[in-house]
Design a protein around this motif. Structure first.
Motif, PDB file in Angstrom:
ATOM      1  N   ASP A   1       0.841  -1.082   0.244  1.00 67.78           N
ATOM      2  CA  ASP A   1      -0.174   0.000  -0.123  1.00 67.78           C
ATOM      3  C   ASP A   1       0.824   1.242   0.068  1.00 67.78           C
ATOM      4  O   ASP A   1       0.542   2.297  -0.484  1.00 67.78           O
ATOM      5  N   ASP A   2       2.185   1.161   0.584  1.00 66.90           N
ATOM      6  CA  ASP A   2       2.766   2.398   0.662  1.00 66.90           C
ATOM      7  C   ASP A   2       3.550   2.836  -0.745  1.00 66.90           C
ATOM      8  O   ASP A   2       4.143   3.953  -0.785  1.00 66.90           O
ATOM      9  N   GLN A   3       3.414   1.975  -1.661  1.00 65.50           N
ATOM     10  CA  GLN A   3       3.944   2.215  -2.960  1.00 65.50           C
ATOM     11  C   GLN A   3       3.017   2.798  -3.942  1.00 65.50           C
ATOM     12  O   GLN A   3       3.300   3.133  -5.026  1.00 65.50           O
ATOM     13  N   ILE A   4       1.652   3.080  -3.480  1.00 63.39           N
ATOM     14  CA  ILE A   4       0.944   3.895  -4.261  1.00 63.39           C
ATOM     15  C   ILE A   4       1.265   5.475  -3.989  1.00 63.39           C
ATOM     16  O   ILE A   4       1.316   6.039  -2.794  1.00 63.39           O
ATOM     17  N   VAL A   5       1.229   6.142  -5.358  1.00 59.94           N
ATOM     18  CA  VAL A   5       1.688   7.518  -5.179  1.00 59.94           C
ATOM     19  C   VAL A   5       0.618   8.121  -6.112  1.00 59.94           C
ATOM     20  O   VAL A   5      -0.106   7.530  -6.879  1.00 59.94           O
ATOM     21  N   SER A   6       0.459   9.549  -5.857  1.00 57.84           N
ATOM     22  CA  SER A   6      -0.737  10.348  -6.748  1.00 57.84           C
ATOM     23  C   SER A   6      -0.017  11.212  -7.633  1.00 57.84           C
ATOM     24  O   SER A   6      -0.724  12.055  -7.919  1.00 57.84           O
ATOM     25  N   ASP A   7       1.531  11.299  -7.826  1.00 57.13           N
ATOM     26  CA  ASP A   7       1.799  12.289  -8.594  1.00 57.13           C
ATOM     27  C   ASP A   7       2.460  11.866  -9.938  1.00 57.13           C
ATOM     28  O   ASP A   7       3.742  12.304 -10.095  1.00 57.13           O
ATOM     29  N   ILE A   8       2.188  10.797 -10.472  1.00 58.63           N
ATOM     30  CA  ILE A   8       2.680  10.463 -11.896  1.00 58.63           C
ATOM     31  C   ILE A   8       1.527  10.671 -12.946  1.00 58.63           C
ATOM     32  O   ILE A   8       0.704  10.025 -13.075  1.00 58.63           O
ATOM     33  N   PRO A   9       1.579  11.867 -13.337  1.00 58.16           N
ATOM     34  CA  PRO A   9       0.438  12.253 -14.273  1.00 58.16           C
ATOM     35  C   PRO A   9       0.615  11.321 -15.689  1.00 58.16           C
ATOM     36  O   PRO A   9       1.678  10.996 -15.899  1.00 58.16           O
ATOM     37  N   LYS A  10      -0.530  11.614 -16.571  1.00 52.73           N
ATOM     38  CA  LYS A  10      -0.457  10.833 -17.978  1.00 52.73           C
ATOM     39  C   LYS A  10       0.930  11.425 -18.730  1.00 52.73           C
ATOM     40  O   LYS A  10       1.560  10.560 -19.566  1.00 52.73           O
ATOM     41  N   GLY A  11       0.972  12.548 -18.576  1.00 54.80           N
ATOM     42  CA  GLY A  11       1.914  13.313 -19.523  1.00 54.80           C
ATOM     43  C   GLY A  11       3.423  12.785 -19.002  1.00 54.80           C
ATOM     44  O   GLY A  11       4.450  13.196 -19.672  1.00 54.80           O
ATOM     45  N   ALA A  12       3.531  12.299 -17.967  1.00 58.79           N
ATOM     46  CA  ALA A  12       4.837  11.670 -17.477  1.00 58.79           C
ATOM     47  C   ALA A  12       5.266  10.479 -18.011  1.00 58.79           C
ATOM     48  O   ALA A  12       6.601  10.172 -18.113  1.00 58.79           O
ATOM     49  N   LEU A  13       4.152   9.772 -18.831  1.00 58.85           N
ATOM     50  CA  LEU A  13       4.789   8.623 -19.507  1.00 58.85           C
ATOM     51  C   LEU A  13       5.323   8.864 -20.920  1.00 58.85           C
ATOM     52  O   LEU A  13       4.917   9.988 -21.480  1.00 58.85           O
ATOM     53  N   THR A  14       6.228   8.226 -21.145  1.00 55.03           N
ATOM     54  CA  THR A  14       6.939   8.130 -22.595  1.00 55.03           C
ATOM     55  C   THR A  14       5.896   7.160 -23.619  1.00 55.03           C
ATOM     56  O   THR A  14       5.081   6.468 -23.038  1.00 55.03           O
ATOM     57  N   LYS A  15       6.286   7.435 -24.533  1.00 49.34           N
ATOM     58  CA  LYS A  15       5.389   6.490 -25.825  1.00 49.34           C
ATOM     59  C   LYS A  15       5.279   5.049 -25.688  1.00 49.34           C
ATOM     60  O   LYS A  15       4.362   4.180 -26.107  1.00 49.34           O
ATOM     61  N   HIS A  16       6.680   4.537 -25.121  1.00 46.91           N
ATOM     62  CA  HIS A  16       6.787   2.910 -24.750  1.00 46.91           C
ATOM     63  C   HIS A  16       6.307   2.630 -23.406  1.00 46.91           C
ATOM     64  O   HIS A  16       6.179   1.252 -23.269  1.00 46.91           O
ATOM     65  N   ASP A  17       5.836   3.563 -22.432  1.00 43.20           N
ATOM     66  CA  ASP A  17       5.571   2.967 -21.251  1.00 43.20           C
ATOM     67  C   ASP A  17       4.319   2.472 -21.097  1.00 43.20           C
ATOM     68  O   ASP A  17       3.370   2.728 -21.921  1.00 43.20           O
ATOM     69  N   VAL A  18       4.163   1.203 -20.177  1.00 38.32           N
ATOM     70  CA  VAL A  18       3.099   0.402 -20.396  1.00 38.32           C
ATOM     71  C   VAL A  18       2.216   0.681 -18.852  1.00 38.32           C
ATOM     72  O   VAL A  18       2.820   0.245 -17.800  1.00 38.32           O
ATOM     73  N   PRO A  19       1.183   1.201 -18.869  1.00 36.34           N
ATOM     74  CA  PRO A  19       0.298   1.788 -17.455  1.00 36.34           C
ATOM     75  C   PRO A  19      -0.286   0.168 -17.200  1.00 36.34           C
ATOM     76  O   PRO A  19      -0.556  -0.590 -17.718  1.00 36.34           O
ATOM     77  N   VAL A  20      -0.729   0.395 -15.531  1.00 41.81           N
ATOM     78  CA  VAL A  20      -1.350  -0.974 -15.169  1.00 41.81           C
ATOM     79  C   VAL A  20      -2.839  -0.853 -15.372  1.00 41.81           C
ATOM     80  O   VAL A  20      -3.459   0.628 -15.248  1.00 41.81           O
ATOM     81  N   ASP A  21      -3.689  -1.625 -15.143  1.00 43.84           N
ATOM     82  CA  ASP A  21      -5.085  -1.630 -15.188  1.00 43.84           C
ATOM     83  C   ASP A  21      -5.750  -1.701 -13.800  1.00 43.84           C
ATOM     84  O   ASP A  21      -6.737  -1.366 -13.390  1.00 43.84           O
ATOM     85  N   ILE A  22      -5.022  -2.502 -13.047  1.00 37.68           N
ATOM     86  CA  ILE A  22      -5.463  -3.178 -11.717  1.00 37.68           C
ATOM     87  C   ILE A  22      -4.085  -3.080 -10.692  1.00 37.68           C
ATOM     88  O   ILE A  22      -3.077  -3.699 -11.037  1.00 37.68           O
ATOM     89  N   ILE A  23      -4.349  -2.524  -9.612  1.00 36.31           N
ATOM     90  CA  ILE A  23      -3.245  -2.511  -8.617  1.00 36.31           C
ATOM     91  C   ILE A  23      -3.924  -3.396  -7.478  1.00 36.31           C
ATOM     92  O   ILE A  23      -5.101  -3.331  -6.926  1.00 36.31           O
ATOM     93  N   VAL A  24      -2.982  -4.431  -7.046  1.00 33.93           N
ATOM     94  CA  VAL A  24      -3.455  -5.123  -6.016  1.00 33.93           C
ATOM     95  C   VAL A  24      -2.515  -5.052  -4.629  1.00 33.93           C
ATOM     96  O   VAL A  24      -1.189  -5.628  -4.954  1.00 33.93           O
ATOM     97  N   THR A  25      -2.972  -4.784  -3.531  1.00 35.50           N
ATOM     98  CA  THR A  25      -2.207  -4.736  -2.297  1.00 35.50           C
ATOM     99  C   THR A  25      -2.444  -5.954  -1.467  1.00 35.50           C
ATOM    100  O   THR A  25      -3.725  -6.514  -1.626  1.00 35.50           O
ATOM    101  N   PRO A  26      -1.816  -6.029  -0.184  1.00 29.30           N
ATOM    102  CA  PRO A  26      -2.318  -6.867   0.596  1.00 29.30           C
ATOM    103  C   PRO A  26      -3.701  -6.468   1.293  1.00 29.30           C
ATOM    104  O   PRO A  26      -4.125  -7.353   1.867  1.00 29.30           O
ATOM    105  N   THR A  27      -4.260  -5.320   1.170  1.00 29.51           N
ATOM    106  CA  THR A  27      -5.387  -4.930   1.762  1.00 29.51           C
ATOM    107  C   THR A  27      -6.328  -4.497   0.797  1.00 29.51           C
ATOM    108  O   THR A  27      -7.624  -4.479   1.031  1.00 29.51           O
ATOM    109  N   GLN A  28      -6.359  -4.227  -0.676  1.00 29.13           N
ATOM    110  CA  GLN A  28      -7.164  -3.806  -1.431  1.00 29.13           C
ATOM    111  C   GLN A  28      -6.923  -4.068  -2.780  1.00 29.13           C
ATOM    112  O   GLN A  28      -5.813  -4.276  -3.205  1.00 29.13           O
ATOM    113  N   ILE A  29      -8.047  -3.857  -3.498  1.00 26.08           N
ATOM    114  CA  ILE A  29      -7.920  -3.873  -5.327  1.00 26.08           C
ATOM    115  C   ILE A  29      -8.230  -2.574  -5.709  1.00 26.08           C
ATOM    116  O   ILE A  29      -9.379  -2.003  -5.612  1.00 26.08           O
ATOM    117  N   ILE A  30      -7.342  -2.121  -6.547  1.00 31.24           N
ATOM    118  CA  ILE A  30      -7.813  -0.771  -7.180  1.00 31.24           C
ATOM    119  C   ILE A  30      -8.023  -0.885  -8.571  1.00 31.24           C
ATOM    120  O   ILE A  30      -6.713  -1.370  -9.288  1.00 31.24           O
TER     121      ILE A  30
END
Length: 257
Positions: A150-179
């Protein structure tokens, strides 16, 4: 390295509750320690595990399935890099298979855009690019999932920070939650040769082979990226121990003389 974290097994168990995971037949999982429990679950549930050779140094991918294990070989024997090398079936660039889900490790992930930070060397993106280029996964519909603390979740990586080859994730799974990522950035497809330096190509044989094959088929030269200084490869513990042992013997011999 992808950081290991407390609760990695719990995150893997929570991943196993996803209906998309339960329906998946072939799951690609990175070879890092935090996802060891995921690899074990994939095999235990009778699915096919697709996992890359670390940094694609010695090959491409390997597949494993519990149904094909030799007598006496257990799931636990096959979830480490050594186990995969010993018991896995090597996959070529042109084998026919379909990846239903991709599980990646991360250093940090944004729950809004799905943007992630990995090791910083782009291997997850290269693997995605090759698989999508070769038709082994659908870049639009194949889900990308990460298991993190859960501590690895951050809120400061906007779409514009991705380069054209970066692969975003659809689902985040932690020990306590599914996002489920609400505003995921678009996923790329194919290999961006203009971003690959001669040094990176020199390091990865499967990429050199693929580029040569494409150039031969298309009759054109594909672009290359600018030169770069690659980061040093981490020394494995076994090699480090051997080096230290050798140095101690040398020092002892020198002292005796």
């Amino acid at each position: 390295r992808i950081p290991n974290f407390d609760g990695a097994s719990s995150a893997a168990d929570r991943l196993g509750t996803l209906p998309e995971f339960r329906a998946a037949k072939t799951v690609k999982v990175n070879p890092d320690t935090p996802q060891k429990a995921v690899r074990q679950m994939v095999l235990t549930l009778g699915k096919t595990l697709l996992t890359p050779q670390p940094r694609l140094r010695t090959g491409f991918f390997s597949t494993l399935s519990q149904a094909t294990f030799p007598t006496g070989v257990t799931v636990a024997d096959c979830v480490t890099s050594k186990g995969v090398a010993k018991h896995g079936t090597p996959v070529s660039l042109y084998d026919n298979y379909t990846v239903d889900m991709v599980v990646v490790g991360s250093t940090a992930v944004c729950p809004t855009t799905g943007a992630r930070v990995g090791k910083g060397e782009g291997f997850a993106e290269l693997e995605w690019g090759i698989l999508s280029l070769q038709g082994n996964l659908n870049a639009t519909t194949t889900l990308v999932v990460t298991t993190i603390h859960d501590d690895q979740i951050v809120s400061d990586i906007p779409k514009g920070a991705l380069t054209k080859h970066d692969v975003p994730v659809d689902i985040i799974v932690t020990p306590t939650q599914i996002i489920r990522v609400s505003d995921r950035a678009p996923k790329p497809s194919g290999v961006f040769w203009d971003l690959l330096s001669p040094q990176k190509l020199g390091q990865i044989k499967v990429l050199r082979d693929l580029k040569l094959d494409l150039e031969g088929t298309m009759g054109v030269s594909l672009p290359s990226g600018p030169d770069e200084v690659l980061p040093p490869t981490a020394v494995r513990n076994s090699k480090r121990r051997k080096g230290l042992k050798k140095n101690r013997k040398s020092a002892k011999k020198h002292k005796q003389e």
